[in-house]
Scaffold this active site. Structure first.
Site, short mmCIF file in Angstrom:
data_model
loop_
_atom_site.label_atom_id
_atom_site.label_comp_id
_atom_site.label_asym_id
_atom_site.label_seq_id
_atom_site.Cartn_x
_atom_site.Cartn_y
_atom_site.Cartn_z
N CYS A 2 64.17 14.70 62.40
CA CYS A 2 64.41 13.34 61.91
C CYS A 2 64.65 12.43 63.11
O CYS A 2 64.25 12.79 64.23
CB CYS A 2 65.54 13.29 60.89
SG CYS A 2 67.16 13.77 61.53
N ARG A 61 69.55 13.94 58.14
CA ARG A 61 68.56 14.65 57.33
C ARG A 61 68.18 16.03 57.86
O ARG A 61 68.25 17.03 57.13
CB ARG A 61 67.29 13.79 57.17
CG ARG A 61 67.50 12.54 56.35
CD ARG A 61 66.35 11.56 56.52
NE ARG A 61 66.33 10.99 57.87
CZ ARG A 61 65.42 10.14 58.33
NH1 ARG A 61 64.43 9.77 57.53
NH2 ARG A 61 65.50 9.66 59.55
N ASP A 118 66.21 7.58 55.06
CA ASP A 118 67.32 7.74 56.00
C ASP A 118 68.60 7.32 55.29
O ASP A 118 68.75 6.15 54.93
CB ASP A 118 67.04 6.84 57.22
CG ASP A 118 68.08 7.02 58.30
OD1 ASP A 118 69.12 7.66 58.04
OD2 ASP A 118 67.85 6.52 59.41
P1 4NP Z 1 68.91 10.92 60.71
O1 4NP Z 1 69.74 9.56 60.43
O2 4NP Z 1 67.65 10.50 61.43
O3 4NP Z 1 68.64 11.44 59.35
O4 4NP Z 1 69.81 11.80 61.56
C1 4NP Z 1 70.08 8.66 61.45
C2 4NP Z 1 71.25 8.82 62.13
C3 4NP Z 1 71.62 7.90 63.10
C4 4NP Z 1 70.78 6.85 63.38
C5 4NP Z 1 69.59 6.71 62.71
C6 4NP Z 1 69.23 7.62 61.75
N1 4NP Z 1 71.15 5.90 64.37
O5 4NP Z 1 70.43 4.90 64.54
O6 4NP Z 1 72.18 6.06 65.03
#
Ligand code: 4NP
Length: 144
Positions: free
Chosen positions: A3, A9, A117
């Site tokens: 991800c 995720r 997300d």
């Molecule tokens: P992930 O979610 O891609 O599912 O781990 C996110 C976690 C943090 C961020 C973006 C997406 N961020 O911009 O910090």
């Protein structure tokens, strides 16, 4: 499992798929295309939702996806189109490219192809993501 941040995720996807496969045969890991959260634990909401389904992901630590992952893994499941684009940017060969799939392509319904997300969402958003990933991982575990 890939991800963006490797804290919401893909850690859930890693834990869920591990719970469905024999770990003497399959090695499952996760990574993020971004580097902001490298070394961090999964988001507390991802830990809580998976724990509610008897899966412990609290020992995971975020890392960034790298080209070496194309060499180390047979299958690369990405959560959304943006992850796919970022991962494919690093691919060098057709064989590398062929390993990359949107995880929800595993589901026959194909109602939505991106795992949303949940970072700025509520706990319910994390539960919805869990359910999506659980269904997709059932299909992956049966297929491979
Ligand atoms: P992930 O979610 O891609 O599912 O781990 C996110 C976690 C943090 C961020 C973006 C997406 N961020 O911009 O910090």
């Amino acid at each position: 499992m890939v991800c963006l941040g490797n804290i919401c995720r893909s850690p859930m996807a890693e834990g869920i798929l591990k719970s469905k496969l024999d770990d003497t045969i399959f090695f499952v890991d996760s990574a993020g295309t971004g580097s902001w959260h490298v070394g961090n634990k999964p988001d507390v909401r991802s830990i809580a939702v998976t724990k509610a389904h008897q899966i412990d992901i609290s020992n995971q630590r975020a890392r960034q996806f790298s080209y070496q992952d194309f060499k180390n893994f047979d299958h690369i499941f990405v959560m959304d189109q943006s992850n796919k684009k970022n991962v494919l940017t690093l691919a060098k060969t057709q064989e590398d490219q062929n390993k990359v799939h949107l995880i929800l392509e595993e589901l026959s319904t194909k109602s939505t192809m991106d795992v949303p997300d949940p970072y700025y969402d509520t706990e319910l958003g994390f539960e919805i993501v869990y359910e999506m990933l659980n269904k997709a991982c059932d299909c992956i575990a049966k297929r491979i």
